[in-house]
Scaffold this motif. Structure first.
Motif, PDB file in Angstrom:
ATOM      1  N   LEU A  16     -49.085 -70.131  61.718  1.00  0.00           N
ATOM      2  CA  LEU A  16     -49.475 -68.819  62.227  1.00  0.00           C
ATOM      3  C   LEU A  16     -48.235 -68.058  62.692  1.00  0.00           C
ATOM      4  O   LEU A  16     -47.538 -68.489  63.611  1.00  0.00           O
ATOM      5  CB  LEU A  16     -50.455 -68.971  63.393  1.00  0.00           C
ATOM      6  N   LEU A  17     -47.969 -66.928  62.045  1.00  0.00           N
ATOM      7  CA  LEU A  17     -46.854 -66.051  62.409  1.00  0.00           C
ATOM      8  C   LEU A  17     -47.416 -64.662  62.674  1.00  0.00           C
ATOM      9  O   LEU A  17     -47.716 -63.920  61.739  1.00  0.00           O
ATOM     10  CB  LEU A  17     -45.821 -65.981  61.279  1.00  0.00           C
ATOM     11  N   SER A  18     -47.588 -64.313  63.926  1.00  0.00           N
ATOM     12  CA  SER A  18     -48.135 -63.008  64.284  1.00  0.00           C
ATOM     13  C   SER A  18     -47.076 -62.180  65.001  1.00  0.00           C
ATOM     14  O   SER A  18     -46.046 -62.704  65.440  1.00  0.00           O
ATOM     15  CB  SER A  18     -49.366 -63.170  65.181  1.00  0.00           C
ATOM     16  N   GLY A  19     -47.351 -60.876  65.111  1.00  0.00           N
ATOM     17  CA  GLY A  19     -46.428 -60.030  65.841  1.00  0.00           C
ATOM     18  C   GLY A  19     -46.262 -60.533  67.260  1.00  0.00           C
ATOM     19  O   GLY A  19     -45.155 -60.741  67.748  1.00  0.00           O
ATOM     20  N   CYS A  20     -47.375 -60.743  67.941  1.00  0.00           N
ATOM     21  CA  CYS A  20     -47.349 -61.372  69.256  1.00  0.00           C
ATOM     22  C   CYS A  20     -48.561 -62.288  69.373  1.00  0.00           C
ATOM     23  O   CYS A  20     -49.568 -62.102  68.691  1.00  0.00           O
ATOM     24  CB  CYS A  20     -47.330 -60.339  70.382  1.00  0.00           C
ATOM     25  N   GLY A  73     -44.788 -66.072  67.700  1.00  0.00           N
ATOM     26  CA  GLY A  73     -44.856 -64.621  67.833  1.00  0.00           C
ATOM     27  C   GLY A  73     -43.495 -64.062  67.479  1.00  0.00           C
ATOM     28  O   GLY A  73     -42.502 -64.408  68.117  1.00  0.00           O
ATOM     29  N   VAL A  74     -43.413 -63.222  66.451  1.00  0.00           N
ATOM     30  CA  VAL A  74     -42.106 -62.827  65.922  1.00  0.00           C
ATOM     31  C   VAL A  74     -41.506 -61.608  66.607  1.00  0.00           C
ATOM     32  O   VAL A  74     -40.313 -61.351  66.472  1.00  0.00           O
ATOM     33  CB  VAL A  74     -42.177 -62.578  64.397  1.00  0.00           C
ATOM     34  N   SER A  75     -42.308 -60.828  67.324  1.00  0.00           N
ATOM     35  CA  SER A  75     -41.774 -59.637  67.981  1.00  0.00           C
ATOM     36  C   SER A  75     -41.174 -60.006  69.330  1.00  0.00           C
ATOM     37  O   SER A  75     -41.695 -60.881  70.032  1.00  0.00           O
ATOM     38  CB  SER A  75     -42.874 -58.591  68.183  1.00  0.00           C
ATOM     39  N   PRO A  76     -40.086 -59.359  69.729  1.00  0.00           N
ATOM     40  CA  PRO A  76     -39.474 -59.668  71.023  1.00  0.00           C
ATOM     41  C   PRO A  76     -40.360 -59.225  72.178  1.00  0.00           C
ATOM     42  O   PRO A  76     -41.225 -58.361  72.026  1.00  0.00           O
ATOM     43  CB  PRO A  76     -38.166 -58.869  70.995  1.00  0.00           C
ATOM     44  N   LEU A  77     -40.139 -59.842  73.333  1.00  0.00           N
ATOM     45  CA  LEU A  77     -40.842 -59.410  74.532  1.00  0.00           C
ATOM     46  C   LEU A  77     -40.490 -57.955  74.829  1.00  0.00           C
ATOM     47  O   LEU A  77     -39.364 -57.511  74.587  1.00  0.00           O
ATOM     48  CB  LEU A  77     -40.451 -60.291  75.717  1.00  0.00           C
ATOM     49  N   ASN A  78     -41.450 -57.217  75.362  1.00  0.00           N
ATOM     50  CA  ASN A  78     -41.231 -55.805  75.696  1.00  0.00           C
ATOM     51  C   ASN A  78     -40.702 -55.033  74.489  1.00  0.00           C
ATOM     52  O   ASN A  78     -39.742 -54.260  74.584  1.00  0.00           O
ATOM     53  CB  ASN A  78     -40.256 -55.677  76.873  1.00  0.00           C
ATOM     54  N   ALA A  79     -41.327 -55.277  73.336  1.00  0.00           N
ATOM     55  CA  ALA A  79     -40.870 -54.659  72.091  1.00  0.00           C
ATOM     56  C   ALA A  79     -40.935 -53.140  72.176  1.00  0.00           C
ATOM     57  O   ALA A  79     -41.894 -52.564  72.692  1.00  0.00           O
ATOM     58  CB  ALA A  79     -41.724 -55.150  70.929  1.00  0.00           C
ATOM     59  N   SER A  80     -39.903 -52.488  71.660  1.00  0.00           N
ATOM     60  CA  SER A  80     -39.866 -51.032  71.603  1.00  0.00           C
ATOM     61  C   SER A  80     -40.577 -50.558  70.344  1.00  0.00           C
ATOM     62  O   SER A  80     -40.967 -51.350  69.487  1.00  0.00           O
ATOM     63  CB  SER A  80     -38.412 -50.547  71.574  1.00  0.00           C
TER      64      SER A  80
END
Length: 367
Positions: A311-315, A333-340
């Motif tokens: 499972l590879l999700s944005g968050c 979760g592939v998006s960084p924390l506090n994603a812009s």
């Protein structure tokens, strides 16, 4: 506390798969809403895996929401397929918008289906991504039902008219045969229903959401008299809250309903059977995803096939200890924390998906 950013979670220990000359990977992403579509994400990650020496193929997924018709076409389905969002979705050309949930209607969708009433066989209707909360009244009117309201005559019913509905007469209806592909299992009314749970996403204020919930209860009582069942049955029907309650109108018309993700997965089943591992994901995985969304529907199908799922999700926002993720071979979760906003574009997300897929496959295959 959830699984976030680049943190990897492997809730279930999985023995490394035996090395294969060319491991076979099915890449099965749902859309990352507002970021990258299912088709593009699946194709680009599959291409990257092929370049790395894997045998990979893209099997884009959908759950009945926006993009379902396109995915079904890619899967080789020849039946006509329509996304509800095309005519009754947020930002569609008929002008429904977040500021007009009370005015939004399924009437134009009904007109389109009326023009398809001569089609042979069954029409597949993706029920999701709607801007409406009219219980499908507009659809019924466009298909020839006579709806009687208190006060003035209403030719194009919308959510604001729900509480004034008095009678539904289906004797003049001419409708095609339709199979509704439902994206959520929510009931029509209550805390998880069409109004209280979903209408705020369509622009309803808290006061409007409360009013709509009561109006949909009234609608259920009128609809129940039409087909000889109880209002409670319609209000509690699984999936009845999908598409702003349009599934209830479909029930009146005798339409079949099915969970969209499960239907799409069946179309790709021969390819899934050939894979050694399945990669899936969506924009956000949380507790609600377990109620029929693509990753969990795929996990169930893969369990029957004996295939591991990554499972590879944005968050990923699932409480630790919930056990919901235990069946997956790996979770990221592939998006960084506090994603812009820039972090949530396709240009930023797709490379992360590629890197995460290669990393997790290396862990499984050792190659």
């Amino acid at each position: 506390m959830g699984v976030m950013g680049d943190k990897i979670a492997k809730p279930a220990k999985l023995a490394k798969l035996a090395k294969k000359a060319t491991p076979r990977v099915a890449v099965c992403f749902d859309s990352f809403k507002g970021c990258v579509g299912a088709e593009e994400a699946s194709r680009q990650v599959a291409a990257a895996l092929c370049e790395a020496g894997y045998e990979a193929w893209a099997l884009p997924m959908a759950d009945g929401g926006e993009g379902t018709a396109r995915v079904l076409t890619l899967a080789g389905v020849r039946q006509p397929a329509v996304d509800m969002a095309l005519k009754a979705g947020l930002g569609n050309r008929e002008g429904t918008s977040r500021a007009r949930v009370m005015e939004a209607s399924t009437f134009e969708l009904g007109r389109m289906l009326a023009r398809m009433s001569g089609s042979e066989g069954e029409i597949l209707l993706g029920v999701g991504g709607s801007a409406t909360c009219d219980g499908g009244m507009g659809l019924l009117a466009a298909l020839g039902a006579r709806l009687r309201f208190r006060g003035a005559e209403v030719s194009r019913p919308a959510a604001k008219d729900l509480a004034n509905l008095q009678e539904i007469d289906l004797s003049g209806v001419k409708a095609p045969r339709v199979r509704m592909l439902v994206d959520v299992r929510a009931p029509l009314t209550g805390a998880e229903g069409a109004a209280l749970r979903f209408s705020p996403q369509k622009g309803a204020t808290p006061q409007q959401a409360e009013w709509l919930d009561g109006a949909l209860r009234h609608y259920a009582s009128v609809a129940a008299r039409c087909i000889g069942c109880s209002a409670e049955e319609l209000m509690a029907m699984p999936g009845g809250g999908a598409g702003g309650g349009i599934v209830v109108a479909g029930r009146l018309l005798g339409w079949q309903r099915e969970w969209g993700a499960e239907y799409v997965i069946r179309q790709w089943l021969p390819q899934l059977q050939q894979a050694d591992v399945i990669i899936t994901g969506e924009g956000r995985t949380d507790e609600s995803s377990a109620a029929g969304k693509v990753p969990f529907a795929l996990l169930e199908a893969a369990r029957r096939l004996g295939k591991p799922v990554i499972l590879l999700s944005g968050c990923v926002r699932v409480p630790q200890g919930s056990g919901l993720l235990d069946g997956f071979a790996a979770v990221r979760g592939v998006s960084p924390l506090n994603a812009s906003r820039e972090d949530m574009t396709a240009a930023a997300t797709v490379p992360r998906l590629k890197a995460a897929a290669l990393h997790e496959l290396l862990g499984l295959f050792g190659c």
